[in-house]
Design an enzyme around this catalytic site. Structure first.
Site, PDB file in Angstrom:
ATOM      1  N   ARG A  90      56.048  24.524  36.198  1.00  0.00           N
ATOM      2  CA  ARG A  90      55.642  25.473  35.163  1.00  0.00           C
ATOM      3  C   ARG A  90      56.443  25.289  33.885  1.00  0.00           C
ATOM      4  NH1 ARG A  90      52.236  29.405  36.910  1.00  0.00           N
ATOM      5  NH2 ARG A  90      52.362  29.920  39.114  1.00  0.00           N
ATOM      6  N   ARG A 129      36.062  40.378  34.969  1.00  0.00           N
ATOM      7  CA  ARG A 129      36.220  40.354  36.423  1.00  0.00           C
ATOM      8  C   ARG A 129      36.187  41.770  37.000  1.00  0.00           C
ATOM      9  NH1 ARG A 129      40.797  36.175  38.123  1.00  0.00           N
ATOM     10  NH2 ARG A 129      42.199  37.865  37.582  1.00  0.00           N
ATOM     11  N   ARG A 162      40.824  45.325  37.732  1.00  0.00           N
ATOM     12  CA  ARG A 162      42.263  45.389  38.010  1.00  0.00           C
ATOM     13  C   ARG A 162      42.998  45.713  36.707  1.00  0.00           C
ATOM     14  NH1 ARG A 162      42.457  39.923  40.514  1.00  0.00           N
ATOM     15  NH2 ARG A 162      41.850  40.172  42.662  1.00  0.00           N
ATOM     16  N   ARG A 173      48.917  38.055  28.830  1.00  0.00           N
ATOM     17  CA  ARG A 173      49.135  37.037  29.877  1.00  0.00           C
ATOM     18  C   ARG A 173      48.904  35.641  29.328  1.00  0.00           C
ATOM     19  NH1 ARG A 173      45.077  38.876  34.270  1.00  0.00           N
ATOM     20  NH2 ARG A 173      45.588  36.961  35.361  1.00  0.00           N
TER      21      ARG A 173
END
Ligand SMILES: [Zn+2]
Length: 219
Positions: A90, A129, A162, A173
């Site tokens: 990462r 989503r 969510r 994010r």
């Protein structure tokens, strides 16, 4: 040992792409997030080291992560050591550790693939989503709509968003991802061989393009 590294933002479909590409080329899909959870659950030496960080919500240190990856790789029979790495490295520090480890084990990186999509596409995918509150099935308001709005096809449960998927959180994010991976992408660009794949296209098209890139990288 042949290693393919697959990088992609949240919403790029990286997990699904990894699974499908792994099947297509006969590699193992190595999700480091899954391996980490398994090691913690099984209480292995490295899992016990990782546990306190996870419980505090901190990042697991690079030296622990590389051991998780290395143990997962060497647990396979030598003739099966071909992997698609999902979730590692990462950062460029992790990339260096991986390079050293592969050098020690006589392994090599055959391809580094970056799934790219415009930020708007990623935001739409993530913010659209919906998840069933009862059975966890996932839907998308545009791409995978349920038969009846707000209702799960499988169990009739209520579909909810969510908290992580609301638009403001999604934007944040993506910004965190971009900041975190900018130097990693530069690292592999300097090393040569970073391939960019447009992930705004249908899954099958992406999978066959990536398969071709891997086959070309191996030969
Ligand atoms: Zn359901």
């Amino acid at each position: 040992m042949d290693v393919v590294i697959l990088l992609g933002a949240p919403g790029s479909g990286k997990g699904t792409v990894c699974t499908r590409v792994a099947e297509a080329v006969g590699y193992r899909h190595l999700s480091t997030g899954d391996r980490l959870r398994e090691a913690v659950k099984a209480g292995t030496a490295v899992g016990r080291e990782a546990r306190p960080y996870i419980e505090r919500g901190d990042l697991v240190p690079d030296e622990v992560m590389i051991r998780i990856v290395a143990e997962a790789m060497t647990s396979e029979a030598p003739e099966l050591r071909r992997f698609i790495l999902d979730g590692f490295p990462r950062t460029d520090a992790q990339a260096l550790l991986l390079q050293q480890r592969l050098r020690d084990e006589g392994g090599r990186i055959c391809a580094v693939i970056l799934l790219e999509a415009p930020r708007d596409v990623l935001i739409e995918r993530l913010a659209g989503r919906r998840v069933c509150r009862d059975c966890g099935a996932t839907y998308h308001v545009v791409n995978i709509p349920p038969k009846h709005e707000g209702q799960c096809d499988a169990c009739g449960g209520e579909l909810v968003q969510r908290p992580d998927d609301n638009e403001a959180t999604v934007r944040n994010r993506l910004e965190v991802y971009e900041r975190q991976t900018a130097s990693l992408i530069e690292f592999y660009e300097r090393a040569g061989g970073l391939r960019r794949v447009d992930s705004a296209r249908p899954l099958d098209v992406m999978v066959s393009e990536i398969r071709d890139l891997i086959v070309a990288g191996v030969s």
